[in-house]
Structures are given as C-alpha cells and as structure tokens.
Write an enzyme that holds these catalytic residues in place. Sequence first.
Site, PDB file in Angstrom:
ATOM      1  N   ASP A   1       2.840 -16.918  13.385  1.00  0.00           N
ATOM      2  CA  ASP A   1       3.234 -15.847  12.997  1.00  0.00           C
ATOM      3  C   ASP A   1       3.580 -15.123  14.184  1.00  0.00           C
ATOM      4  O   ASP A   1       2.736 -15.164  15.208  1.00  0.00           O
ATOM      5  CB  ASP A   1       2.391 -14.691  12.262  1.00  0.00           C
ATOM      6  N   ILE A   2       5.048 -14.526  14.335  1.00  0.00           N
ATOM      7  CA  ILE A   2       5.332 -13.929  15.537  1.00  0.00           C
ATOM      8  C   ILE A   2       4.827 -12.690  15.901  1.00  0.00           C
ATOM      9  O   ILE A   2       4.856 -12.194  16.949  1.00  0.00           O
ATOM     10  CB  ILE A   2       7.064 -13.834  15.590  1.00  0.00           C
TER      11      ILE A   2
ATOM     12  N   GLU B   1       7.888  -8.630   2.975  1.00  0.00           N
ATOM     13  CA  GLU B   1       8.620  -8.753   3.914  1.00  0.00           C
ATOM     14  C   GLU B   1      10.115  -9.773   4.200  1.00  0.00           C
ATOM     15  O   GLU B   1      10.943  -9.555   4.194  1.00  0.00           O
ATOM     16  CB  GLU B   1       8.154  -8.626   5.387  1.00  0.00           C
TER      17      GLU B   1
ATOM     18  N   HIS C   1       5.169 -17.704   1.720  1.00  0.00           N
ATOM     19  CA  HIS C   1       4.423 -18.097   2.950  1.00  0.00           C
ATOM     20  C   HIS C   1       2.852 -17.770   2.731  1.00  0.00           C
ATOM     21  O   HIS C   1       2.797 -16.571   2.159  1.00  0.00           O
ATOM     22  CB  HIS C   1       4.890 -17.721   4.136  1.00  0.00           C
TER      23      HIS C   1
ATOM     24  N   HIS D   1      -0.414 -16.825   4.667  1.00  0.00           N
ATOM     25  CA  HIS D   1      -0.715 -16.586   5.769  1.00  0.00           C
ATOM     26  C   HIS D   1      -2.263 -16.944   5.986  1.00  0.00           C
ATOM     27  O   HIS D   1      -2.896 -16.901   5.063  1.00  0.00           O
ATOM     28  CB  HIS D   1      -1.120 -14.804   5.803  1.00  0.00           C
TER      29      HIS D   1
HETATM   30  P1  AMP Z   1       5.243 -10.636   4.574  1.00  0.00           P
HETATM   31  O1  AMP Z   1       6.433 -11.104   3.917  1.00  0.00           O
HETATM   32  O2  AMP Z   1       4.772  -9.231   4.135  1.00  0.00           O
HETATM   33  O3  AMP Z   1       4.054 -11.642   4.001  1.00  0.00           O
HETATM   34  O4  AMP Z   1       5.126 -10.584   5.933  1.00  0.00           O
HETATM   35  C1  AMP Z   1       6.313 -11.785   6.875  1.00  0.00           C
HETATM   36  C2  AMP Z   1       5.374 -11.943   7.898  1.00  0.00           C
HETATM   37  O5  AMP Z   1       6.370 -13.213   8.644  1.00  0.00           O
HETATM   38  C3  AMP Z   1       5.025 -10.978   8.796  1.00  0.00           C
HETATM   39  O6  AMP Z   1       3.597 -11.174   9.248  1.00  0.00           O
HETATM   40  C4  AMP Z   1       6.064 -11.438  10.301  1.00  0.00           C
HETATM   41  O7  AMP Z   1       5.264 -11.191  11.479  1.00  0.00           O
HETATM   42  C5  AMP Z   1       6.377 -12.884   9.942  1.00  0.00           C
HETATM   43  N1  AMP Z   1       7.478 -13.314  10.735  1.00  0.00           N
HETATM   44  C6  AMP Z   1       8.765 -12.522  10.436  1.00  0.00           C
HETATM   45  N2  AMP Z   1       9.658 -13.278  10.970  1.00  0.00           N
HETATM   46  C7  AMP Z   1       9.091 -14.235  11.835  1.00  0.00           C
HETATM   47  C8  AMP Z   1       9.638 -15.316  12.845  1.00  0.00           C
HETATM   48  N3  AMP Z   1      10.957 -15.337  13.058  1.00  0.00           N
HETATM   49  N4  AMP Z   1       8.648 -16.140  13.023  1.00  0.00           N
HETATM   50  C9  AMP Z   1       7.190 -15.911  12.880  1.00  0.00           C
HETATM   51  N5  AMP Z   1       6.833 -15.077  11.884  1.00  0.00           N
HETATM   52  C10 AMP Z   1       7.585 -14.212  11.560  1.00  0.00           C
END
Ligand code: AMP
Length: 130
Positions: A29-30, A88, A93, A95
């Site tokens: 995760d970035i 988001e 995905h 975590h």
């Molecule tokens: P959520 O959809 O709320 O579960 O969160 C989306 C997750 O994706 C967040 O923790 C972001 O930090 C992560 N994220 C978004 N864009 C990227 C990326 N390009 N590379 C890695 N992680 C990402």
Amino acid sequence: MASIFTKIVSGEIPSYKIAEDENYFAFLDINPNAKGHTLVIPKREENKLFDLSKEEYDGLMSFSYRVAKAIEKTIPCKRVGMSVIGLEVPHVHVHLIPLNAMSDIQFIEKVKLSKEEFVELAEGISSNFE
Ligand code: AMP
C-alpha cells in the site's frame, strides 16, 4: 475505465510488487498504516468483495494467507490484521497490516516511507513468499 489497480497489474502504473499468480496480485500500500501494509487483489476487476464468485473469494483468501505468512516472517509485529474496505478504490482488495497496536488497523495514522524503504520491504516480504 480500468481501475488504478488494474493499471498496476498491467504495469501501466508502478507498484512495489510482493507476489502474483495467474489470478491474484499483491503489492505494498502506497500510504501505509504500518511498515509492510500490503494489498492483495484479484486481477479480474470487481468492485465489492462479496460480488466475487465463491471460487474467486476462496482463491483470494488462500493467496492472502500465503502473503500474510510472508509478512509475519519479515516484519516484527504482534500479528497480521486483515481488513476489506474498498470505499476509495472500487477494485476488491484485502488489506494485510502488521499490527502492534489497535491504531495500526484504524486508517488514521500513516507511516511515511522512502522509496528505498518500500523497495526493501517489498523484496523482504517477497523473498519469504511460499
Ligand atoms: P480503500 O478503498 O478504502 O480500502 O483504500 C484504498 C487503499 O489503496 C488505500 O490504503 C490507499 O493507500 C491504497 N492505494 C491507492 N492507490 C494506490 C497505489 N497506486 N498503490 C498502492 N496503494 C494504493
């Protein structure tokens, strides 16, 4: 339009890759809650976890299990926590987060890492992936 995670799978957007097989892909995760915070996705784009077929859900969980074992071997932590949110990014995905405190799973405090630290973490976890 392809999701940001589909673009990561295709290599259009860079990522710190941990592991992949034909159907699943894991990367750091970035904007991590903790060092080693990893996302595991099905390569096939689907918005919500429980819209996956049972087979694909089971495959995602099995792949996540293997990634979590690799995280545990690599990152000192009390345990690896798992969470599925997706508010988001509309591409399923999981975590996987190394936990030392309740706050590590709360998506409030974030850890800033350098590119070198991301690379080192990804290589370390990847090397323990079986
Ligand atoms: P959520 O959809 O709320 O579960 O969160 C989306 C997750 O994706 C967040 O923790 C972001 O930090 C992560 N994220 C978004 N864009 C990227 C990326 N390009 N590379 C890695 N992680 C990402």
